[in-house]
Enzyme design. Structure first.
Site, PDB file in Angstrom:
ATOM      1  N   GLY A  68       0.827  -1.199   0.000  1.00 55.38           N
ATOM      2  CA  GLY A  68       0.000   0.000   0.000  1.00 55.38           C
ATOM      3  C   GLY A  68       0.856   1.242   0.000  1.00 55.38           C
ATOM      4  N   GLY A 127       0.487   5.853   0.509  1.00 58.58           N
ATOM      5  CA  GLY A 127      -0.355   7.001   0.826  1.00 58.58           C
ATOM      6  C   GLY A 127       0.451   8.269   0.768  1.00 58.58           C
ATOM      7  CB  SER A 141       2.869   9.637   5.331  1.00 57.47           C
ATOM      8  OG  SER A 141       2.253   8.380   5.501  1.00 57.47           O
ATOM      9  CE  LYS A 177       6.820   3.435  -3.229  1.00 56.19           C
ATOM     10  NZ  LYS A 177       7.790   2.835  -4.150  1.00 56.19           N
ATOM     11  CB  VAL A 178       2.164   0.144   3.960  1.00 56.86           C
ATOM     12  CG1 VAL A 178       2.028  -0.929   5.042  1.00 56.86           C
ATOM     13  CG2 VAL A 178       1.666   1.485   4.488  1.00 56.86           C
ATOM     14  CE  LYS A 224       2.400   5.214   8.884  1.00 57.52           C
ATOM     15  NZ  LYS A 224       1.124   5.878   9.230  1.00 57.52           N
ATOM     16  CG  ASP A 232      -7.413  10.229   8.484  1.00 60.75           C
ATOM     17  OD1 ASP A 232      -8.427  10.520   7.812  1.00 60.75           O
ATOM     18  OD2 ASP A 232      -6.351   9.857   7.975  1.00 60.75           O
TER      19      ASP A 232
END
Length: 913
Positions: free
Chosen positions: A611, A613, A615, A617-618, A633, A742
């Site tokens: 994944g 986002g 901020s 990658k995961v 993360k 969030d």
């Protein structure tokens, strides 16, 4: 022209005139009804919620959201939560065909609107949650066609009139939450069509007994709620006449006497709440209600043993018997070996929380047992050696009992044990030397009388993270093998330990771990123990000491020069390195780790990305050969971190390192370097809720799409409860409260059993003032989930998380995404429009999970999502209230066994939707 032709022309003319007359009358009726509605709007001083009610000719009143029509004739007005203020005028019944009037959740005042008697066709009347006063009229039976009547949550006083019992068509009667202070008429027992009767929270009502003939004719009654209604006396045996009864709640009253045997012979019962009464005698022996899911008999004066028939209740998910005087031995454990008591965890578990008098553990119990919680009881005796047969036991919590004797070696060989808490008992003797707890992470034996040495084999337990042996009589040195553990939490205080503290723990981080051990010594003065080097110096040793000091100085100079040379060499190598991931990482651990720094850093490759986002990658990183993974993360991109990312990293670590909850994702450790940050979490096998709810839609256009799993309703309900528990913990069980900021379906992660865990705390804020609003400098979050007051004013409190959670509930029940498609439309807008237009709620439910047996639950959750997403924060419930409603919904509407997921081909479902 013939006579026949003339007759035909005459007939056509007559037909034409009739048609014109009918059309004119229809137009006249439409205009008449529209004018009445506009008059009603004017009477209430034009509330903004009725802005669509317009006198314009192009505005058809049958299209107004609050109005229901049948063949262009008004049949219903639904004004749920429309901020209507004032009284109900009698001219509303000038609409002669009204069958439905819903005025609930407004600010309507005055006495009961007897002007509604003129609504001769009225079948549904909801006046709940307003400000009505006075008495219910004694001639209320003039509303003879009513099948639904709710006056819940008002200020009505006086008697419940006997005339209510003459409303023979009633199916639902809700009188709860008023100030009634008179009498309850037995005539209500004549309502042979009644399915739901609610008379709870009537705190001004005088003590009263249940009439013996109340239950004679109520053979269709499914739900009976009389919580906190000042009931006294006994439950009449005639309750056995309620053949259709599913949910009974007589809790928080002063009922006495026995539980009638006839109650548990009702085969349709699913939930029984009799807690907080004065019931005595034994629990009925014969139980025919095999669909029972919840049984709460706690806080009474019940005696005797637990009946064997409870062992037949295979659907039981909640059993509470605490604060009684139950006794017995074999019968209790016999039924516990076959009953599933903790269904939410998908394994056999026992939680005994009633006070048992000198109760002992049996030698034999179900081999499937994985959870045993019997803390805060009066269990006594020794732990039986037969415990070695409990091979599947993972958690054994027996704190604060009266256990004695030594801890048997058989307990130390349980292969799957993860948590063992035996603190605050009377154990004596030494610990076994042979210990083989492969998976043990928590060991608490504090506040006993255990003596002898600390076994060196404790240092070989690979997963131990929390060790508490404090307030015992352990003696001798702390074994050096404890150094291997690198425990985040260690407490050996208040014992008789001697010698040196192992080097790994001889530092300020363990400042309270060794207190009150008078013969322990430390090389760190901050630990408050005597120094290991403190001894008197003789004259003979002075010369030797001086030579030793000289040697030390010489060696130090040499080492200093070597250090300078080494530093030059490192700088040279650093300059030659290609720019890439900074190799100088600082590790901060929050759990016992079974991996090394190199394991993590070497696996941050593209093939492990799961994944990404804003901020970073995961990654999914394998940590051993047995198939265990962690999630990593990575924040940053090898350039200097900007302030926003730095703040998000610090916030997440600060929050997650201080909280632990089963529904909060577990933080294992973090790595920091100049250019990047790594956060390592437990890996969640089933990914995010967003993937399960919406992944099929996004993949619909992909060629050769594989069949996908559909998340069924029972799993969705389990996820909703789990996520609510996590947020409830943040809001109500941490001090000060934590606001996530969030909450969204991508931040609800699912483990292998679909247990939900809240994740991603980069935007979390710890409240500075309790209960009020706090301000933030920047509004952050995701479109579709942002509460309106937060988006407009940057003011935050717990209610912004409640709003976001309400969106998740709407996602779960409708299958739609939070952002319905453009910047002006969200799922919340769509759901509220659906309600405001008077559309059936059942039409809003996701087609692929719309099973008849779960419709009540789904509609309840849809309503809860609507309430949570109210525009005004003050109208939203707290997360504690949300959690209570969800659990209540599970208990009230549960329908037997619940499967996990069903594999279906997603393609036709997508086409149909």
């Amino acid at each position: 022209m013939s006579m026949t032709t003339l007759n035909s022309l005459e007939i056509l003319a007559v037909f034409f005139l009739i048609t014109l007359t009918f059309h004119a009358n229809s137009q006249q009726i439409n205009t008449y009804e529209k004018n009445i509605l506009l008059q009603l709007k004017e009477f209430w001083s034009h509330p903004p919620s009725l802005n669509q009610w317009s006198a314009s000719k192009s505005s058809d009143h049958c299209s107004w959201p609050e109005i229901t029509c049948n063949q262009n004739i008004v049949t219903g007005i639904t004004l749920f939560s429309k901020n209507v203020i004032g009284k109900i005028p009698p001219f509303v019944c000038d609409l002669k065909n009204l069958t439905v009037l819903d005025f609930s959740n407004n600010s309507i005042i005055g006495s009961f609107p007897t002007g509604l008697y003129n609504c001769s066709n009225l079948q549904y009347l909801d006046l709940s949650n307003n400000y009505f006063v006075g008495i219910l009229p004694t001639d209320i039976d003039k509303l003879s066609n009513l099948n639904f009547l709710s006056v819940l949550g008002n200020n009505f006083t006086g008697d419940i009139p006997a005339a209510v019992g003459r409303l023979s068509e009633l199916v639902t009667l809700s009188l709860s939450g008023n100030l009634f202070n008179g009498s309850f008429p037995p005539e209500i027992g004549n309502l042979s069509n009644l399915e739901s009767l609610e008379f709870s929270y009537v705190r001004k009502f005088p003590p009263w007994t249940l009439p013996s003939n109340l239950f004679t004719k109520l053979t269709k009654l499914r739900n009976l709620f009389m919580t906190e209604s000042h009931l006294i006396g006994e439950i009449p045996d005639s309750i056995g006449n309620l053949a259709a009864l599913e949910v009974l709640d007589f809790s928080a009253n002063k009922l006495s006497g026995k539980i009638p045997d006839s109650l548990f012979l009702l085969k349709n019962l699913t939930s029984v709440f009799l807690y907080a009464n004065k019931l005595s005698g034994s629990i009925p022996r014969s139980i025919k209600a095999l669909n029972m899911e919840v049984l709460d008999l706690s806080a009474n004066n019940l005696t005797g043993t637990i009946p064997d028939d409870i062992g037949k209740l295979t659907k039981l998910s909640g059993l509470s018997l605490f604060i009684n005087k139950l006794s017995g031995y074999s019968e209790v454990w016999l039924y516990l070996t076959t009953t599933l008591l903790v269904k939410f965890h998908n394994h056999l578990g026992i939680a005994l929380v009633w006070k048992c008098s000198l109760f002992q553990l049996p030698d034999r119990i179900s081999s499937n047992l994985s959870l045993l919680e019997i803390d805060n009881n009066d269990f006594s005796g020794e732990i039986p050696v037969g415990i070695s047969s409990w091979k599947n036991l993972k958690e054994f919590v027996a704190s604060n009992n009266l256990f004695n004797g030594s801890i048997p070696e058989e307990l130390t060989s349980l292969p799957l044990l993860e948590t063992l808490k035996l603190d605050r008992n009377l154990f004596t003797g030494a610990l076994p030397k042979s210990i083989s707890w492969t998976y043990l992470t928590i060991l608490n034996l504090s506040r006993n009388h255990i003596s002898g040495p600390i076994p060196a084999q404790l240092g070989s337990l690979p997963k131990l993270a929390d060790l508490d042996l404090s307030e015992n009589e352990f003696s001798g040195p702390i074994p050096s093998e404890i150094n291997r553990l690198r425990l985040p939490s260690l407490n050996l205080s208040s014992n008789l330990l001697t010698g040196r503290i192992p080097g790994e723990y001889d530092n300020p981080a363990f400042g309270t771990s060794f207190l009150n051990n008078t013969d322990l010594c430390s090389n760190d003065p901050t630990l408050g123990l005597k120094s290991c080097n403190s001894r008197p110096q003789t004259r003979e040793s002075n010369g030797t000491s001086q030579k030793f000091k000289t040697s030390i100085i010489f060696v130090s100079v040499i080492l200093f020069i070597l250090a300078i040379l080494f530093s030059v060499y490192v700088v040279f190598l650093y300059r030659k390195r290609k720019q890439g991931l900074d190799s100088r990482w600082k590790l901060t651990s929050f759990q016992k780790l079974n991996f090394t720094e190199s394991t993590i850093l070497s696996s941050l490759t593209e093939e492990n990305v799961i994944g990404s986002g804003g901020s970073g990658k995961v990654y999914r990183v394998p940590v051993n050969r047995s198939g265990e993974y962690v999630a990593v993360k990575k924040i940053g991109n090898n350039k200097k971190l900007d302030k926003r990312l730095e703040n998000e990293f610090n916030s997440e670590v600060k929050v997650l390192s201080t909280i632990r909850h089963v529904n909060i994702v577990k933080l294992l450790c973090c790595f920091s370097s100049e250019n990047s940050k790594l956060i390592v979490y437990q890996y969640m096998e089933n990914g995010s809720l967003d993937e399960w709810l919406h992944g099929s839609k996004r993949a619909a256009n992909q060629p050769n799409a594989m069949p996908r799993l559909i998340l069924d309703w029972p799993n969705r309900m389990q996820i909703a409860v789990g996520a609510a528990r996590g947020l409830c913990y943040l809001h109500h069980e941490t001090f000060p409260p934590i606001i996530h900021r969030d909450v969204k379906s991508t931040n609800v992660l699912l483990d292998s059993k679909f247990n939900a865990k809240i994740a991603d705390f980069g935007l979390a804020k710890i409240l500075e003032k309790d209960g009020g609003f706090n301000s933030v400098s920047v509004v952050a979050g995701s479109f579709g989930y942002l509460a309106p007051e937060y988006a407009h004013s940057a003011r935050v409190n717990e209610k912004i998380d409640v709003y976001s959670f309400g969106v998740i509930l709407l996602e779960l029940v409708t299958g739609r995404e939070a952002n319905e498609g453009d910047e002006d439309m969200t799922l919340v807008d769509w759901a509220w429009n659906h309600i405001n237009r008077g559309k059936p709620m059942i039409n809003a439910l996701a087609a692929d999970i719309k099973e008849p047996s779960y419709l009540n639950e789904m509609i309840s959750v849809f309503k809860l999502g609507i309430i949570c997403t109210g525009t005004l924060p003050s109208t939203r419930p707290t997360m504690k209230e949300v959690l209570r409603i969800l659990i209540q919904t599970c208990y009230s509407n549960g329908n037997g066994e619940r499967n996990n997921v069903t594999e279906v081909d997603s393609s036709p479902l997508l086409k149909n939707s």
